[in-house]
Design an enzyme around this catalytic site. Structure first.
Site, PDB file in Angstrom:
ATOM      1  N   LEU A 226      -9.470   3.182  -2.270  1.00 46.13           N
ATOM      2  CA  LEU A 226      -9.654   1.790  -1.859  1.00 46.13           C
ATOM      3  C   LEU A 226     -10.299   0.941  -2.951  1.00 46.13           C
ATOM      4  CD1 LEU A 226     -10.917   2.339   1.820  1.00 46.13           C
ATOM      5  CD2 LEU A 226      -8.564   2.139   0.961  1.00 46.13           C
TER       6      LEU A 226
ATOM      7  N   MET B  59      -3.313   4.219   1.512  1.00 43.91           N
ATOM      8  CA  MET B  59      -3.198   5.592   1.021  1.00 43.91           C
ATOM      9  C   MET B  59      -4.509   5.985   0.328  1.00 43.91           C
ATOM     10  SD  MET B  59       0.757   6.148  -0.039  1.00 43.91           S
ATOM     11  CE  MET B  59       0.718   5.317  -1.601  1.00 43.91           C
TER      12      MET B  59
ATOM     13  N   HIS C  47      -7.948  -3.791  -0.783  1.00 34.86           N
ATOM     14  CA  HIS C  47      -7.944  -3.195   0.559  1.00 34.86           C
ATOM     15  C   HIS C  47      -9.087  -3.769   1.403  1.00 34.86           C
ATOM     16  CE1 HIS C  47      -6.141   0.240  -1.845  1.00 34.86           C
ATOM     17  NE2 HIS C  47      -5.229   0.043  -0.928  1.00 34.86           N
TER      18      HIS C  47
END
Ligand code: PAF
Length: 281
Positions: free
Chosen positions: A35, A32, A39
């Site tokens: 980051l 989503m 991630h």
């Protein structure tokens, strides 16, 4: 070099077709945005395992049960693209909202049963339905062969794996180890909301879980360890502990002792921020 940003499903599908024609495998990292290193570690795992890597960025309204949380969710697309640039990602798919939820969209993908009835399930009604629905769409839209999820959201990982298996989506769901700050705090987009003092306090979560795991491995029963940990968290200034559970790593059934592969799970409030973490026992 920054990867191309695709906003339309037709662009995503065209690229996927090219890769299929060349016999290339595709790794997907659904996010989503906002980051962080957690991630990026998923992207690195995807790069190591697949010929092509797609990162998706979509703030999924259906998985937020609190409208303020959705409104305040950080949207940092440019920054995110910069962070991905050195990693050699092949495409960043940022679908326009109508590519995910077009006018008249009326389908919900819901995993039922024990894995959603506990922990995050009761505290976040509708959350896993929102996650399963969007992830099913992202799996189908990208046509990825492998998808990479962090173990930080371990329950989500199990839900997504179950959904893909039940729906015969030909994708392997890969769980990747939680990335932590030096002090042990699990990386999360929410950590930026903590003060420096809050960050120091939050590091105790991992220390406490690790100590509990050691004692469980030595054969101790869970109940007394849980009471001691709850007292310690209160003394350290943590707020509400929504759950602090020992559960089977596969079924999420609650365990009195660690007599099979198990994990310790916690959701706790600190400085108005809800923090979750889990570790293997
Ligand atoms: O973990 C997340 O960031 C989200 O739940 C996901 C998997 C991208 C679905 O929106």
């Amino acid at each position: 070099m920054t990867a191309p940003i695709l906003r339309r499903l037709s662009e995503m599908r065209a690229l996927r077709r090219e890769w299929t024609m060349r016999g290339e495998t595709v790794g997907l990292v659904p996010t989503m945005g906002a980051l962080h290193q957690g991630h990026l570690s998923l992207v690195k795992a995807a790069k190591a395992a697949c010929d092509r890597v797609v990162v998706t960025i979509f703030v999924n309204p259906k998985q937020f049960n609190n409208p303020a949380d959705l409104a305040n969710y950080p949207r940092t697309e440019e920054d995110d693209a910069q962070k991905l640039a050195p990693l050699g990602v092949d495409a960043i798919y940022v679908p326009d909202p109508d590519e995910i939820y077009p006018e008249g969209f009326a389908t919900e993908v819901a995993v039922a049963g024990a894995i959603i009835d506990v922990m995050e399930g009761p505290f976040r009604p509708g959350h896993f339905e929102g996650v399963a629905t969007v992830v099913a769409k992202l799996f189908l839209q990208t046509g990825a062969d492998h998808a990479f999820f962090g173990e930080k959201d371990y329950q989500q990982l199990l839900v997504v794996r179950r959904m893909a298996q039940d729906m015969d989506i030909p994708i392997t769901v890969v769980g990747c180890e939680t990335v932590r700050e030096t002090g042990g705090l699990a990386m999360s987009s929410r950590n930026v909301q903590l003060t420096p003092q809050g960050l120091d306090t939050a590091a105790h979560i991992y220390r406490i879980l690790t100590a509990m795991a050691q004692q469980l491995r030595a054969g101790q029963a869970y109940a007394p360890l849980q009471s001691a940990a709850l007292n310690e968290l209160a003394d350290l200034g943590f707020g509400d502990v929504e759950y602090l559970d020992l559960r089977c790593a596969d079924t999420l059934v609650s365990l009195p002792v660690a007599d099979r592969p198990a994990r310790l799970f916690i959701a706790v409030w600190l400085e108005d921020v809800r923090l979750i973490d889990n570790i293997p026992v």
